[in-house]
Design an enzyme around this catalytic site. Structure first.
Site, PDB file in Angstrom:
ATOM      1  N   GLU A   1       0.832  -1.207   0.000  1.00  0.00           N
ATOM      2  CA  GLU A   1       0.000   0.000   0.000  1.00  0.00           C
ATOM      3  C   GLU A   1       0.867   1.258   0.000  1.00  0.00           C
ATOM      4  O   GLU A   1       0.525   2.265  -0.634  1.00  0.00           O
ATOM      5  CB  GLU A   1      -0.923  -0.010   1.216  1.00  0.00           C
TER       6      GLU A   1
ATOM      7  N   TRP B   1       1.852   1.569  -3.510  1.00  0.00           N
ATOM      8  CA  TRP B   1       0.783   2.120  -4.368  1.00  0.00           C
ATOM      9  C   TRP B   1       0.780   3.646  -4.289  1.00  0.00           C
ATOM     10  O   TRP B   1       0.539   4.318  -5.296  1.00  0.00           O
ATOM     11  CB  TRP B   1      -0.571   1.554  -3.941  1.00  0.00           C
TER      12      TRP B   1
ATOM     13  N   TRP C   1     -21.278  10.491 -19.964  1.00  0.00           N
ATOM     14  CA  TRP C   1     -21.667  10.825 -18.596  1.00  0.00           C
ATOM     15  C   TRP C   1     -23.019  11.509 -18.558  1.00  0.00           C
ATOM     16  O   TRP C   1     -23.408  12.217 -19.495  1.00  0.00           O
ATOM     17  CB  TRP C   1     -20.626  11.730 -17.947  1.00  0.00           C
TER      18      TRP C   1
ATOM     19  N   ASN D   1     -11.134   2.460   3.433  1.00  0.00           N
ATOM     20  CA  ASN D   1     -10.634   2.132   2.092  1.00  0.00           C
ATOM     21  C   ASN D   1     -11.630   1.324   1.268  1.00  0.00           C
ATOM     22  O   ASN D   1     -11.906   1.653   0.108  1.00  0.00           O
ATOM     23  CB  ASN D   1      -9.323   1.363   2.223  1.00  0.00           C
TER      24      ASN D   1
ATOM     25  N   TRP E   1     -16.359  10.720 -13.017  1.00  0.00           N
ATOM     26  CA  TRP E   1     -15.479  10.472 -11.872  1.00  0.00           C
ATOM     27  C   TRP E   1     -14.851  11.753 -11.339  1.00  0.00           C
ATOM     28  O   TRP E   1     -14.527  11.841 -10.154  1.00  0.00           O
ATOM     29  CB  TRP E   1     -14.389   9.463 -12.227  1.00  0.00           C
TER      30      TRP E   1
ATOM     31  N   TRP F   1      -9.579   7.215  -8.203  1.00  0.00           N
ATOM     32  CA  TRP F   1     -10.846   7.412  -8.903  1.00  0.00           C
ATOM     33  C   TRP F   1     -10.788   6.853 -10.318  1.00  0.00           C
ATOM     34  O   TRP F   1     -11.731   6.221 -10.794  1.00  0.00           O
ATOM     35  CB  TRP F   1     -11.231   8.893  -8.910  1.00  0.00           C
TER      36      TRP F   1
END
Length: 487
Positions: A280, A283, A311, A346, A364, A387
């Site tokens: 993590e 990441w 959208w 999370n 998004w 996102w």
């Protein structure tokens, strides 16, 4: 003001490195033996967008904590507001400073601005030096065999951990000499707390270096040993809660990594759990490296074909999502947790993001902007990358056909309903069987729970099956020719 070069003060320019330990710019500034001028400049034009309201709340507390730590060492934090270069030049003129030391920022706009400032000052005889204090490896230091940035996480992580070299830990200087009489703003004048409304009353955080140390110690002692499972259970205190501390640089990522691995060496934590946590941290690096290499991803899809996504404009749906009034309990619990605490678990972040993007077909970028304003850990690179991961448009993204069923997600990860009941108390008396889909409960069950759908709690904004079908149909504009699946 003229002084001998060796006596000219060093400006220590704090930004997202609000700590004394493991702070290379501070360590090098103190090692010069010259007076050090710690300064923080609040510059709204320094990044892609100004900090959000929750981040400003955190900044207020973190700067106060940093100033207190500096005062314990005979120094203090100088606060200035305005254009960074102009304020630095004013400090140089006022003090005769001969150097500016900083820890580097890697968001593209800030990175370019820092380079311009450093070039201009160096041509005028002011030494400018920068270090990496925020990431395991600076962007550009982890490239694939073709010399290009990685776009897939697993090989990136392997290369990162092989290439990154841990700096020696430092405790920070015991004393620091800072010239007296320097003008500084009062932090109260910056009015960093949210207003209209002030929604920070439920923020249960301790910003600052000591708070970061305490959060890490608590996590290693309690949550790390079962991290891989606990991190998916929103009712459990199993996540590290280090993300805002890491974002503001109150703790080094190396310190977090070493603490996890030391716990393994001491037999307190299984190795697999520690390495999941290390991944993590990796990441976070991955997101920063991607944004540095591909700055367009803040405004456009990383995979350009996704900008063809049709959208929907749905102001009412967007508002209901923000307020936690979608009619899906786990989604609403997450959005209410965010508004109340400045944070969201999370697993629930993925659920609420998937709902906005794929159930409501809302861009998004709308969700990313809301998170940027309301999260205390609103890191631009991580926020945009996460996102886009959910949207399917990012690097190494979630498969485009993954559309979380919020009922199943709630039942799987909040089976006993503790998370939902905490944040959606109007559902508190509803039995577990019906909790994550209250509209399916028989009338007598609803009546017994004192619940009137449409009044006490909203009916679902959309039907999951219909929304899923609509999303997959819309995705055909983007992924024509691919097999459509579901989960």
């Amino acid at each position: 003001m003229t002084t001998e070069a060796e006596d000219r003060p060093v400006i220590l320019w704090f930004r997202q490195d609000l700590r004394l330990a493991d702070n290379p710019a501070l360590t090098h500034a103190a090692a010069t033996g010259r007076p050090v001028i710690p300064v923080y400049i609040l510059d709204p034009g320094s990044t892609v967008r100004p900090m959000g309201a929750a981040s400003l709340w955190w900044l207020d507390k973190s700067l106060r904590a940093l100033d207190a730590s500096l005062r314990e060492r005979g120094s203090r934090l100088i606060l200035r507001r305005g254009d960074s270069e102009a304020e630095l030049r004013r400090l140089i003129e006022d003090t005769g400073a001969g150097a500016v030391f900083m820890n580097r920022l890697f968001e593209p706009d800030a990175f370019a601005r820092d380079a311009d400032i450093a070039h201009g000052l160096q041509t005028e005889g002011v030494d400018c030096k920068g270090w990496n204090a925020a990431l395991l490896r600076a962007p550009g230091g982890v490239l694939n065999g073709a010399g290009q940035p990685y776009k897939v996480f697993t090989p990136f992580l392997k290369a990162l951990l092989a290439a990154a070299e841990a700096p020696p830990p430092t405790a920070g200087p015991q004393a620091l000499s800072t010239p007296a009489g320097l003008a500084s703003d009062a932090i109260e004048a910056w009015a960093l707390h949210p207003t209209r409304p002030d929604w920070s009353g439920g923020f249960d955080w301790t910003p600052g270096e000591a708070g970061a140390d305490a959060a890490l110690s608590t996590f290693v002692a309690r949550g790390l040993k079962s991290y891989s499972v606990g991190r998916d259970r929103p009712a459990e205190p199993a996540t590290s809660r280090l993300s805002p501390h890491l974002h503001f640089g109150e703790i080094s990522p190396w310190r977090a990594l070493h603490a996890a691995r030391d716990a393994v060496a001491e037999g307190r934590v299984p190795a697999a759990e520690a390495e999941k946590f290390v991944a993590e941290i990796g990441w976070r690096d991955f997101s920063a490296h991607l944004l540095h290499a591909f700055p367009q991803m803040t405004a456009a899809a990383f995979r350009p074909e996704y900008d063809a996504m049709p959208w929907r404009e749905d102001p009412a749906g967007l508002s209901a999502w923000k307020r936690g009034r979608t009619g899906y309990p786990v989604v609403d619990a997450g959005m209410r947790e965010l508004w109340t605490t400045g944070f969201m678990h999370n697993r629930v972040r993925m659920i609420v993001a998937s709902f906005l993007i794929k159930h409501l077909l809302i861009d998004w970028r709308e969700g990313e902007r809301w998170f940027h304003d309301t999260l205390v850990d609103a890191d631009l690179a991580s926020n945009v990358q996460n996102w886009q991961w959910v949207a399917g448009s990012g690097a190494d993204a979630s498969p485009y056909f993954r559309i979380f069923n919020p009922v199943i997600q709630g039942q799987k990860f909040d089976a006993d309903g503790r998370y939902v009941r905490r944040w959606v108390p109007e559902l508190g008396r509803l039995p577990d069987r019906w909790l994550h889909a209250p509209w399916t409960a028989p009338p007598e069950v609803l009546a017994s729970a004192g619940l009137r759908l449409g009044r006490d709690y909203p009916r679902p904004l959309v039907d999951h099956a219909e929304a899923r079908a609509r999303a997959l149909d819309a995705l055909k504009h983007v992924v024509a020719g691919r097999d459509v699946e579901g989960d």
